[in-house]
Design a protein around this motif. Structure first.
Motif, mmCIF file in Angstrom:
data_model
loop_
_atom_site.group_PDB
_atom_site.id
_atom_site.type_symbol
_atom_site.label_atom_id
_atom_site.label_comp_id
_atom_site.label_asym_id
_atom_site.label_seq_id
_atom_site.Cartn_x
_atom_site.Cartn_y
_atom_site.Cartn_z
ATOM 1 N N PRO A 12 0.843 -1.204 0.000
ATOM 2 C CA PRO A 12 0.000 0.000 0.000
ATOM 3 C C PRO A 12 0.877 1.253 0.000
ATOM 4 N N LYS A 13 0.428 2.269 -0.671
ATOM 5 C CA LYS A 13 1.176 3.529 -0.729
ATOM 6 C C LYS A 13 1.005 4.280 0.582
ATOM 7 N N LYS A 14 2.102 4.878 1.051
ATOM 8 C CA LYS A 14 2.036 5.692 2.259
ATOM 9 C C LYS A 14 1.526 7.070 1.882
ATOM 10 N N THR A 15 0.626 7.571 2.701
ATOM 11 C CA THR A 15 0.112 8.907 2.460
ATOM 12 C C THR A 15 0.686 9.836 3.521
ATOM 13 N N VAL A 16 0.854 11.054 3.158
ATOM 14 C CA VAL A 16 1.382 12.060 4.071
ATOM 15 C C VAL A 16 0.207 12.686 4.808
ATOM 16 N N ASN A 17 0.307 12.674 6.133
ATOM 17 C CA ASN A 17 -0.742 13.259 6.958
ATOM 18 C C ASN A 17 -0.360 14.721 7.213
ATOM 19 N N TRP A 18 -0.858 15.627 6.383
ATOM 20 C CA TRP A 18 -0.487 17.035 6.475
ATOM 21 C C TRP A 18 -1.048 17.679 7.734
#
Length: 126
Positions: A12-18
């Motif tokens: 799974p792709k890591k998403t950036v938690n802004w």
């Protein structure tokens, strides 16, 4: 049942938690501003050093006075209640050392408090 091997395509792709990053940046800036001491409130380095040295000297004098009283009382007790002449002589010698040391420590405070103001700026101001 065997586990499936993960291939680079199936990870799974890591998403950036802004939101988390912005919150942490806000917290760092807020807390760092809280710990800053205003520059106008700080005394000069020499005034702070003088204050620290006076405090250390007062603590040493307090401890040495208590130690001198306790050891002098032990020496006096040994001197008064001992039947051996050698013990009396040693107690008398220790009592002299204790008194001389205590007078020297108090004399240093006298010199620093009353005599050094005459030598401010490296000149005699008497």
């Amino acid at each position: 049942m065997r586990k499936k091997k993960l291939t680079p395509q199936s990870k799974p792709k890591k998403t950036v938690n802004w939101g988390r990053i912005l919150y942490m940046a806000f917290m760092v800036l807020t807390l760092s501003a809280m710990f800053v001491e205003p520059a106008f409130a700080a005394p000069t380095m020499w005034e702070k050093a003088k204050t620290i040295m006076q405090d250390v000297y007062n603590q040493i004098l307090l401890i040495s006075t208590i130690a001198a009283v306790v050891t002098a009382s032990v020496a006096l007790l040994l001197m008064n209640f001992s039947k051996s002449g050698k013990t009396v002589d040693e107690s008398r010698a220790w009592l002299k050392r204790i008194i001389i040391t205590w007078v020297i420590l108090n004399g240093l405070g006298f010199i620093m408090a009353y005599i050094t103001p005459f030598f401010t700026d490296g000149k005699w101001n008497g």
